[in-house]
Design a protein around this motif. Structure first.
Motif, PDB file in Angstrom:
ATOM      1  N   GLN A 487       0.787  -1.109  -0.106  1.00  0.00           N
ATOM      2  CA  GLN A 487       0.070  -0.009  -0.197  1.00  0.00           C
ATOM      3  C   GLN A 487       0.746   1.277  -0.013  1.00  0.00           C
ATOM      4  O   GLN A 487       0.451   2.321  -0.388  1.00  0.00           O
ATOM      5  N   MET A 488       2.187   1.185   0.443  1.00  0.00           N
ATOM      6  CA  MET A 488       2.869   2.273   0.554  1.00  0.00           C
ATOM      7  C   MET A 488       3.721   2.504  -0.526  1.00  0.00           C
ATOM      8  O   MET A 488       4.673   3.585  -0.688  1.00  0.00           O
ATOM      9  N   GLN A 489       3.608   1.583  -1.606  1.00  0.00           N
ATOM     10  CA  GLN A 489       4.542   1.922  -2.785  1.00  0.00           C
ATOM     11  C   GLN A 489       4.155   3.338  -3.714  1.00  0.00           C
ATOM     12  O   GLN A 489       2.968   3.333  -3.788  1.00  0.00           O
ATOM     13  N   PRO A 490       5.050   4.149  -3.934  1.00  0.00           N
ATOM     14  CA  PRO A 490       4.704   5.456  -4.463  1.00  0.00           C
ATOM     15  C   PRO A 490       3.947   5.126  -5.773  1.00  0.00           C
ATOM     16  O   PRO A 490       3.205   6.163  -6.127  1.00  0.00           O
ATOM     17  N   ALA A 491       4.296   4.181  -6.642  1.00  0.00           N
ATOM     18  CA  ALA A 491       3.537   4.079  -7.949  1.00  0.00           C
ATOM     19  C   ALA A 491       2.117   3.910  -7.663  1.00  0.00           C
ATOM     20  O   ALA A 491       1.506   4.376  -8.392  1.00  0.00           O
ATOM     21  N   LEU A 492       1.876   3.435  -6.639  1.00  0.00           N
ATOM     22  CA  LEU A 492       0.411   3.199  -6.394  1.00  0.00           C
ATOM     23  C   LEU A 492      -0.242   4.396  -5.928  1.00  0.00           C
ATOM     24  O   LEU A 492      -1.423   4.657  -6.109  1.00  0.00           O
ATOM     25  N   GLN A 493       0.256   5.389  -5.147  1.00  0.00           N
ATOM     26  CA  GLN A 493      -0.246   6.353  -4.435  1.00  0.00           C
ATOM     27  C   GLN A 493      -0.127   7.795  -5.295  1.00  0.00           C
ATOM     28  O   GLN A 493      -0.252   8.627  -4.910  1.00  0.00           O
ATOM     29  N   ARG A 494       0.554   7.515  -6.544  1.00  0.00           N
ATOM     30  CA  ARG A 494       0.725   8.617  -7.301  1.00  0.00           C
ATOM     31  C   ARG A 494      -0.510   9.197  -7.586  1.00  0.00           C
ATOM     32  O   ARG A 494      -1.497   8.768  -7.972  1.00  0.00           O
ATOM     33  N   THR A 495      -0.689  10.760  -7.855  1.00  0.00           N
ATOM     34  CA  THR A 495      -1.536  11.684  -8.150  1.00  0.00           C
ATOM     35  C   THR A 495      -1.022  12.640  -9.058  1.00  0.00           C
ATOM     36  O   THR A 495       0.279  12.958  -9.253  1.00  0.00           O
ATOM     37  N   GLU A 496      -1.865  13.172 -10.183  1.00  0.00           N
ATOM     38  CA  GLU A 496      -1.195  14.215 -10.903  1.00  0.00           C
ATOM     39  C   GLU A 496      -1.130  15.607 -10.276  1.00  0.00           C
ATOM     40  O   GLU A 496      -0.146  16.191 -10.662  1.00  0.00           O
ATOM     41  N   ASN A 497      -1.696  15.912  -9.303  1.00  0.00           N
ATOM     42  CA  ASN A 497      -1.409  17.223  -8.627  1.00  0.00           C
ATOM     43  C   ASN A 497      -0.499  17.108  -7.589  1.00  0.00           C
ATOM     44  O   ASN A 497      -0.313  18.057  -6.729  1.00  0.00           O
ATOM     45  N   GLY A 498       0.122  15.791  -7.148  1.00  0.00           N
ATOM     46  CA  GLY A 498       0.837  15.786  -6.070  1.00  0.00           C
ATOM     47  C   GLY A 498       0.293  15.583  -4.686  1.00  0.00           C
ATOM     48  O   GLY A 498       0.971  15.398  -3.683  1.00  0.00           O
ATOM     49  N   GLN A 499      -1.022  15.585  -4.672  1.00  0.00           N
ATOM     50  CA  GLN A 499      -1.752  15.365  -3.259  1.00  0.00           C
ATOM     51  C   GLN A 499      -1.858  13.993  -2.894  1.00  0.00           C
ATOM     52  O   GLN A 499      -1.673  13.012  -3.789  1.00  0.00           O
ATOM     53  N   PRO A 500      -1.996  13.600  -1.499  1.00  0.00           N
ATOM     54  CA  PRO A 500      -2.235  12.272  -1.139  1.00  0.00           C
ATOM     55  C   PRO A 500      -3.199  11.537  -1.600  1.00  0.00           C
ATOM     56  O   PRO A 500      -4.105  11.961  -1.806  1.00  0.00           O
ATOM     57  N   ALA A 501      -2.940  10.357  -2.461  1.00  0.00           N
ATOM     58  CA  ALA A 501      -4.102   9.579  -2.882  1.00  0.00           C
ATOM     59  C   ALA A 501      -4.743   8.858  -1.944  1.00  0.00           C
ATOM     60  O   ALA A 501      -6.062   8.770  -2.168  1.00  0.00           O
ATOM     61  N   ASN A 502      -4.179   8.424  -0.804  1.00  0.00           N
ATOM     62  CA  ASN A 502      -4.713   7.597   0.296  1.00  0.00           C
ATOM     63  C   ASN A 502      -5.587   6.339  -0.509  1.00  0.00           C
ATOM     64  O   ASN A 502      -6.768   6.266  -0.082  1.00  0.00           O
ATOM     65  N   ARG A 503      -5.105   5.586  -1.313  1.00  0.00           N
ATOM     66  CA  ARG A 503      -5.918   4.355  -1.936  1.00  0.00           C
ATOM     67  C   ARG A 503      -5.401   3.337  -0.710  1.00  0.00           C
ATOM     68  O   ARG A 503      -4.256   3.158  -0.523  1.00  0.00           O
ATOM     69  N   GLN A 504      -6.352   2.870  -0.283  1.00  0.00           N
ATOM     70  CA  GLN A 504      -6.374   1.677   1.035  1.00  0.00           C
ATOM     71  C   GLN A 504      -6.431   0.331  -0.093  1.00  0.00           C
ATOM     72  O   GLN A 504      -7.322  -0.067  -0.804  1.00  0.00           O
ATOM     73  N   LEU A 505      -5.602  -0.627   0.604  1.00  0.00           N
ATOM     74  CA  LEU A 505      -5.580  -1.882   0.313  1.00  0.00           C
ATOM     75  C   LEU A 505      -6.349  -2.797   1.587  1.00  0.00           C
ATOM     76  O   LEU A 505      -5.862  -2.452   2.406  1.00  0.00           O
ATOM     77  N   ARG A 506      -6.827  -3.649   0.907  1.00  0.00           N
ATOM     78  CA  ARG A 506      -7.308  -4.815   2.208  1.00  0.00           C
ATOM     79  C   ARG A 506      -7.354  -6.161   1.378  1.00  0.00           C
ATOM     80  O   ARG A 506      -7.466  -6.418   0.272  1.00  0.00           O
ATOM     81  N   ALA A 507      -7.614  -7.359   2.255  1.00  0.00           N
ATOM     82  CA  ALA A 507      -7.406  -8.520   1.656  1.00  0.00           C
ATOM     83  C   ALA A 507      -8.511  -8.902   1.001  1.00  0.00           C
ATOM     84  O   ALA A 507      -9.794  -8.623   1.531  1.00  0.00           O
ATOM     85  N   TYR A 508      -8.615  -9.665  -0.082  1.00  0.00           N
ATOM     86  CA  TYR A 508      -9.982  -9.819  -1.053  1.00  0.00           C
ATOM     87  C   TYR A 508     -10.849 -10.945  -0.024  1.00  0.00           C
ATOM     88  O   TYR A 508     -10.185 -11.942   0.249  1.00  0.00           O
ATOM     89  N   ASP A 509     -11.920 -10.819   0.112  1.00  0.00           N
ATOM     90  CA  ASP A 509     -12.648 -12.014   0.386  1.00  0.00           C
ATOM     91  C   ASP A 509     -14.115 -11.840  -0.347  1.00  0.00           C
ATOM     92  O   ASP A 509     -14.986 -10.806  -0.202  1.00  0.00           O
ATOM     93  N   ASP A 510     -14.489 -12.760  -0.963  1.00  0.00           N
ATOM     94  CA  ASP A 510     -15.799 -12.690  -1.796  1.00  0.00           C
ATOM     95  C   ASP A 510     -16.977 -12.774  -1.189  1.00  0.00           C
ATOM     96  O   ASP A 510     -18.358 -12.640  -1.420  1.00  0.00           O
ATOM     97  N   VAL A 511     -16.764 -13.310   0.141  1.00  0.00           N
ATOM     98  CA  VAL A 511     -17.990 -13.238   1.151  1.00  0.00           C
ATOM     99  C   VAL A 511     -18.491 -11.758   1.309  1.00  0.00           C
ATOM    100  O   VAL A 511     -19.614 -11.326   1.147  1.00  0.00           O
ATOM    101  N   ASN A 512     -17.574 -10.697   1.158  1.00  0.00           N
ATOM    102  CA  ASN A 512     -17.997  -9.502   1.059  1.00  0.00           C
ATOM    103  C   ASN A 512     -18.010  -8.609  -0.320  1.00  0.00           C
ATOM    104  O   ASN A 512     -17.875  -7.468  -0.459  1.00  0.00           O
ATOM    105  N   ARG A 513     -18.576  -9.523  -1.170  1.00  0.00           N
ATOM    106  CA  ARG A 513     -18.530  -9.096  -2.629  1.00  0.00           C
ATOM    107  C   ARG A 513     -19.216  -7.794  -2.761  1.00  0.00           C
ATOM    108  O   ARG A 513     -18.942  -6.944  -3.848  1.00  0.00           O
ATOM    109  N   ASP A 514     -20.487  -7.531  -2.134  1.00  0.00           N
ATOM    110  CA  ASP A 514     -21.116  -6.325  -2.434  1.00  0.00           C
ATOM    111  C   ASP A 514     -20.404  -5.048  -1.937  1.00  0.00           C
ATOM    112  O   ASP A 514     -20.985  -3.962  -2.213  1.00  0.00           O
ATOM    113  N   GLN A 515     -19.215  -5.369  -1.180  1.00  0.00           N
ATOM    114  CA  GLN A 515     -18.493  -4.077  -0.683  1.00  0.00           C
ATOM    115  C   GLN A 515     -17.270  -3.743  -1.747  1.00  0.00           C
ATOM    116  O   GLN A 515     -16.555  -2.962  -1.309  1.00  0.00           O
TER     117      GLN A 515
END
Length: 584
Positions: A487-515
């Motif tokens: 989640q901390m990898q800079p390539a993942l959190q990149r934004t065009e305006n330089g602001q924090p992207a705050n993309r969050q990662l969580r473990a996939y579980d299809d029980v929560n498919r609707d989320q």
């Protein structure tokens, strides 16, 4: 006899210290170092470097444990020379004793050197995966040199040059040099032990001297201080020595074992605190660790239940086919070699066979492709070099030297195709025996077992497709620390305006498919989610990484209820038909 010089004769006619055996392997080793160092970046921490394999599953805790160990020791300053400071560091409740310390000390020191070499690092934590990758890169270069230097001294300059090239051209060995793990260090110390015995012991018809036995034990001890696979090293050396000198060599083998174990205990202060208890804890952890799964010919196996032939088959189909043929020639073809050269060949062959056979034994855990028996690669490279020398010698007897050299050069150049075509995900490489990566996928082999397919370019595609503040589900997740570091990898959190992207990662579980709106998957077939089999129902493909037409990683967007899922399916099919192998 022809006027051409045979490789074995070259060994007798040219002084072993000649520069002809030294400079070509050194030049290739420097080339290897440059090639790896130029492509180390995992996820955008050092964007001036080319991208390497993505963050692998084991790197987060490898890097953290290594950096903490080195920082703890160096924090004492000159006091680090006092063994009492070692006891404090290794006795800390937070110390991770799952592996011996030598490899992790090197990773930690490499991390420090990398921070200085690469300048300011764009990392959200003090632990930089890319910086930590410096140490295995240098260890790989050292191994490339060692392989060529030894092969040249034993079998002639052609053998030495080709041996170094062969190791460089093995895709899975090359990509491991980019990864902050213990395998590349293990390759170096394992090869060092085998090569020392082959060089010094084999040259004495009466058997090794006691100092030579002691040095052999020292090298085995260093291997033990790197990783537990070192226990295998004594098997081929012991069998070979008994075949050479019968039971009279047994006292020397006992001394070798005693020296090796002594070095192991002396080099790991954690064992000093409770020698018996901690040794039992270390060995017990290696035996009772959590089960990992392996995907092999379309079947999912627990690591202790993998078919006996796994190590032999995987070795056969993961080294370029031309190199395999040269290695077979180097190991099996009898040339006019003297007894010393023959005994060296037999030791090298025995080392490869014993290592692969060890991992074929019932109950021995096997997983993660060739990673656990990658130590055979440098040994095999020497035999590849000898095979190339024999081939060149044979070609010279049938044509002129220029044509013979051109044929060998073209053969070797063709072996580099997989290295280039799969970069930077060479852990997914399979040779022509398997039909390449595409053929291996059809055979039911593992595709991307370690997460390395989540490369910098792929994460950049994810950042481009997923809005800031979004939650991205990731599969599979085998260790929670992996998700936090990814989640901390800079390539993942990149934004065009330089602001924090705050993309969050969580473990996939299809029980929560609707989320789930966005899902990233790397194709570890041993731990699949059926709901993410390509193409998932009701999902649109936004980004992917393919090699040889095989999907290794993908980003999907799942249609919310208010969206038209038919439109999603249509867009996904269109994207899938146009985005095959983009050469990321």
């Amino acid at each position: 006899m022809s006027g051409s010089t045979r490789p074995a004769e070259a060994e007798r006619n040219v002084p072993s210290a000649s520069a002809v055996f030294f400079w070509p392997p050194l030049a290739i080793a420097l080339l290897a170092a440059c090639a790896v160092l130029a492509t180390l970046d995992a996820g955008g921490e050092v964007p001036v470097l080319g991208q390497g394999p993505g963050l692998t599953l084991d790197e987060p805790f490898n890097v953290v444990d290594s950096v903490l160990l080195v920082d703890g020791l160096l924090g004492y300053g000159i006091g680090v020379l006092d063994p009492r400071s070692w006891l404090e560091v290794f006795g800390d409740p937070g110390y991770n004793s799952d592996h011996p310390p030598l490899g992790r000390l090197l990773i930690g020191l490499g991390h420090r050197a990398g921070q200085s070499l690469f300048g300011p690092v764009d990392a959200a934590s003090p632990f930089s995966t890319t910086c930590a990758r410096l140490a295995p890169a240098l260890a790989f270069a050292a191994t490339v040199f060692l392989v060529g230097w030894c092969a040249g001294r034993w079998f002639g300059s052609t053998a030495g040059t080709v041996a170094s090239l062969a190791l460089l051209l093995m895709p899975r060995v090359f990509v491991h040099a980019h990864i902050a793990s213990l395998e590349t260090f293990m390759n170096l110390v394992f090869a060092g032990g085998v090569f020392y015995v082959a060089d010094r012991w084999a040259a004495r018809p009466s058997g090794p001297t006691w100092p030579q036995v002691g040095i052999g034990g020292l090298l085995w001890g260093l291997a033990l201080l790197t990783k537990i696979q070192a226990v295998v090293l004594t098997i081929p050396i012991g069998l070979w020595a008994l075949a050479m000198w019968r039971l009279r060599v047994l006292p020397r083998l006992i001394v070798l074992a005693v020296v090796g174990v002594t070095v192991f205990f002396a080099g790991w202060p954690w064992l000093w605190l409770d020698p018996v208890g901690h040794l039992q804890q270390y060995l017990g952890r290696a035996a009772d660790r959590a089960i990992l799964y392996c995907f092999y010919f379309g079947e999912r196996y627990a690591d202790r239940d993998v078919p006996w032939h796994y190590s032999f088959v995987m070795f056969a189909i993961t080294v370029p086919l031309g190199l395999q043929l040269l290695g077979l020639a180097g190991g099996l073809v009898k040339a006019d070699a003297d007894a010393t050269a023959r005994s060296r060949v037999w030791l090298l062959l025995l080392t490869i066979v014993c290592t692969l056979a060890f991992f074929a034994l019932p109950g021995i855990t096997v997983y993660d492709g060739t990673r656990l028996f990658l130590v055979v690669a440098p040994v095999w490279a020497v035999l590849i070099g000898r095979g190339a020398s024999l081939l060149l010698d044979g070609l010279k007897r049938r044509t002129n030297a220029t044509a013979a050299g051109a044929v060998l050069a073209l053969l070797l150049a063709a072996q580099g195709w997989g290295l280039v075509a799969l970069h930077p995900v060479q852990l997914s490489y399979y040779n022509l025996l398997a039909g390449g990566t595409r053929g291996a996928a059809g055979l039911g082999m593992e595709l991307s077992y370690w997460g390395d397919s989540l490369t910098r370019s792929f994460l950049s595609d994810v950042a481009e497709a997923v809005p800031p503040g979004s939650v991205i589900d990731v599969a599979p997740v085998l260790h929670p620390s992996y998700l936090a570091v990814l989640q901390m990898q800079p390539a993942l959190q990149r934004t065009e305006n330089g602001q924090p992207a705050n993309r969050q990662l969580r473990a996939y579980d299809d029980v929560n498919r609707d989320q789930i709106r966005y899902a990233v998957v790397f194709r570890r077939r041993a731990d699949p989610w059926k709901s993410l089999a390509h193409p998932p129902e009701g999902a649109r493909l936004l980004a992917e990484l393919r090699r040889e037409g095989v999907q290794l990683a993908a980003l999907y967007e799942f249609a919310p209820d208010e969206f038209d899922s038919a439109e999603f399916d249509s867009d996904s099919q269109a994207l899938d038909s146009t985005r095959d192998d983009r050469g990321e």
